[in-house]
Write an enzyme that holds these catalytic residues in place. Structure first.
Site: not given
Length: 252
Positions: A94, A162
């Site tokens: 995560n 990203y």
């Protein structure tokens, strides 16, 4: 671990990275609620991690600290998680951050790519490698990785790195699912859009949220429930799949 706990994750030990806040903290809560033993990883927010551990209570929660941009620290995080639980059954990748890589400044561009790849791709890849090796010795396991809507569509002009890192995460997930199914190792990804965490606070105004199809930013609980379901083993033949969680803001 406390094997007397009831629930679909009873008897399973789950390492959740970046679990001191946001999606990670919500996931830790759901896993613990569902009977699992949860290893709460955090990078620097020790207070939040300890508060979460106190909230959950009991013997089915452990803390482990480490900077996942450091490969040696990443290895130590995995080793400590195995040590405190005896074995790990599920890895939840995560931890991540929406790090800018503006194209007009070479220094910021280079730094953005370095940091994005280190945290959003290399760290989860390394942890996945450790998990596969471990799972092979213990009869299988599962990896659930938090990707992004950006994995599919790319991100904005200031966050190209990203989007690229999160896109690569899906290739990693699919490759693991295809390559290691014979070892009873399962791999899934979830791809949220905007989630109501501190990461989204500055990016989504109340007006923008109202314009979303459901009229609200996705709550972390929705993502956590999906992760816990995949971690439970109740969808083995969905291995390799990515579950989009965007409130219909992005549909493919």
């Amino acid at each position: 671990m406390n094997i007397l706990a009831a629930g679909p994750l009873a008897g399973r030990a789950v390492l959740v990275t970046g679990a001191s806040r946001g999606i990670g903290a919500a996931t830790a809560r759901v896993i613990h609620r569902d009977g699992g033993t949860v290893v709460v990883h955090y990078a620097s927010n020790e207070r939040a991690a300890k508060n979460l551990a106190e909230e959950l209570g009991g013997t089915r929660v452990h803390l482990v600290q480490g900077d996942l941009t450091d490969p040696a620290a990443t290895r130590d995080v995995w080793a400590e998680a195995v040590r405190v639980c005896g074995r790990i059954d599920v890895l939840v990748n995560n931890a991540g951050a929406w790090i800018a890589s503006p194209i007009d400044d070479e220094s910021e561009w280079n730094e953005g790519w370095t940091r994005n790849l280190a945290l959003n791709l290399t760290a989860p890849a390394d942890l996945t490698r450790y998990a596969i090796t471990h799972f092979r010795e213990h009869g299988g396991g599962a990896v659930v990785t938090v990707a992004s809507r950006s994995s599919h569509r790319g991100d904005d002009a200031d966050h190209l790195a990203y989007g690229a890192a999160k896109g690569a995460i899906l290739a990693l997930t699919r490759g693991v699912a295809r390559g290691f199914a014979g070892d009873d190792i399962l791999a899934y990804a979830v791809a949220p859009g905007w989630v109501a965490t501190d990461l989204a606070d500055d990016a989504v105004t109340s007006g923008a949220a109202a314009a979303l199809p459901l009229g609200e930013v996705t709550p972390p609980q929705d993502v956590a429930e999906t992760i816990a379901f995949l971690a439970s083993g109740r969808a083995r033949h969905a291995t390799g799949a990515t579950v989009d969680i965007t409130g219909a803001d992005y549909v493919r």
